[in-house]
Design a protein around this motif. Structure first.
Motif, mmCIF file in Angstrom:
data_model
loop_
_atom_site.group_PDB
_atom_site.id
_atom_site.type_symbol
_atom_site.label_atom_id
_atom_site.label_comp_id
_atom_site.label_asym_id
_atom_site.label_seq_id
_atom_site.Cartn_x
_atom_site.Cartn_y
_atom_site.Cartn_z
ATOM 1 N N ASP A 80 -8.314 0.626 -4.679
ATOM 2 C CA ASP A 80 -7.741 0.249 -3.091
ATOM 3 C C ASP A 80 -8.247 -0.690 -2.481
ATOM 4 O OD1 ASP A 80 -6.069 1.068 -0.825
ATOM 5 O OD2 ASP A 80 -7.830 0.562 0.144
ATOM 6 N N LYS B 20 0.583 -1.219 0.313
ATOM 7 C CA LYS B 20 0.030 -0.410 -0.040
ATOM 8 C C LYS B 20 0.653 0.948 -0.242
ATOM 9 C CE LYS B 20 -4.026 2.280 2.859
ATOM 10 N NZ LYS B 20 -4.512 2.308 1.394
ATOM 11 N N LEU C 26 -5.804 5.182 -7.717
ATOM 12 C CA LEU C 26 -5.514 4.196 -6.458
ATOM 13 C C LEU C 26 -6.722 4.957 -5.832
ATOM 14 C CD1 LEU C 26 -2.494 5.648 -4.925
ATOM 15 C CD2 LEU C 26 -3.348 3.274 -4.460
#
Ligand code: S3P
Length: 170
Positions: A139, A103, A135
């Motif tokens: 995610d 991450k 992103l």
């Protein structure tokens, strides 16, 4: 299930660097899906996107994962950043090995690869805005197929490596 070690995450999260170091330390073969595709197509990613388009590239990613399922065992596999976006790919990844999600923040990505010309998706006027949008969208999907989520912000590659090794060697 196969016992490969799979690295996923956004462009610039450190998959390649970590993949190289990890495979070296563990004496395992490293497979990078982008490089696998470039070799098969005999052209760089930028050219594949320009000549055949993103959809064709996404098909190649699925083909790559399907083939790795029949050939790869006990290897380190570094994924192209967009590969886990397809549900079929996420399901295949679950069978291919343990998935580590590296991450990263949009700012860190921008700092590392904001000016890079080899990522077709970032060739826009405002790369930071594009990175942040992608992103945010991605995610949850990265998490969906991750066995482990590792926060890489402020960490050196060695620290991230250690975290991965701790999980593998448990
Ligand atoms: C992409 C990431 C790239 C490459 C292609 C598309 C994406 O790989 O597969 O440019 O959609 O995030 P890296 O994550 O290795 O840069």
């Amino acid at each position: 299930m196969k016992d490969n070690i799979i690295l996923e995450g956004f462009m610039g999260c450190g998959k390649s660097t970590i993949g190289i170091k990890l495979s070296y330390q563990l004496r395992l073969t490293l497979i990078d899906t982008d490089k696998w595709i470039e070799r098969r197509q005999k052209m760089p990613i930028t050219e594949i996107f320009a000549k055949q388009g993103e959809a064709a590239f996404r098909e190649m990613e699925t083909e790559c994962i399907r083939e790795l399922l029949t050939t790869a065992e006990h290897q380190v596999i570094s994924l192209g950043g967009g590969l886990p976006m397809k549900q079929e790919n996420r399901e295949l990844l679950g069978k291919l090995g343990k998935v580590f999600y590296l991450k990263v923040t949009p700012e860190a990505v921008y700092e590392r690869i904001g000016g890079d010309t080899t990522r077709p998706l970032l060739q826009v006027e405002n790369p930071l805005e594009r990175i942040t949008k992608l992103l945010t969208e991605r995610d949850a999907l990265y998490r969906e197929c991750a066995d482990y989520v590792l926060d890489t912000s402020g960490k050196s590659p060695e620290e991230v490596l250690l975290q991965i090794r701790e999980q593998i060697e448990k």
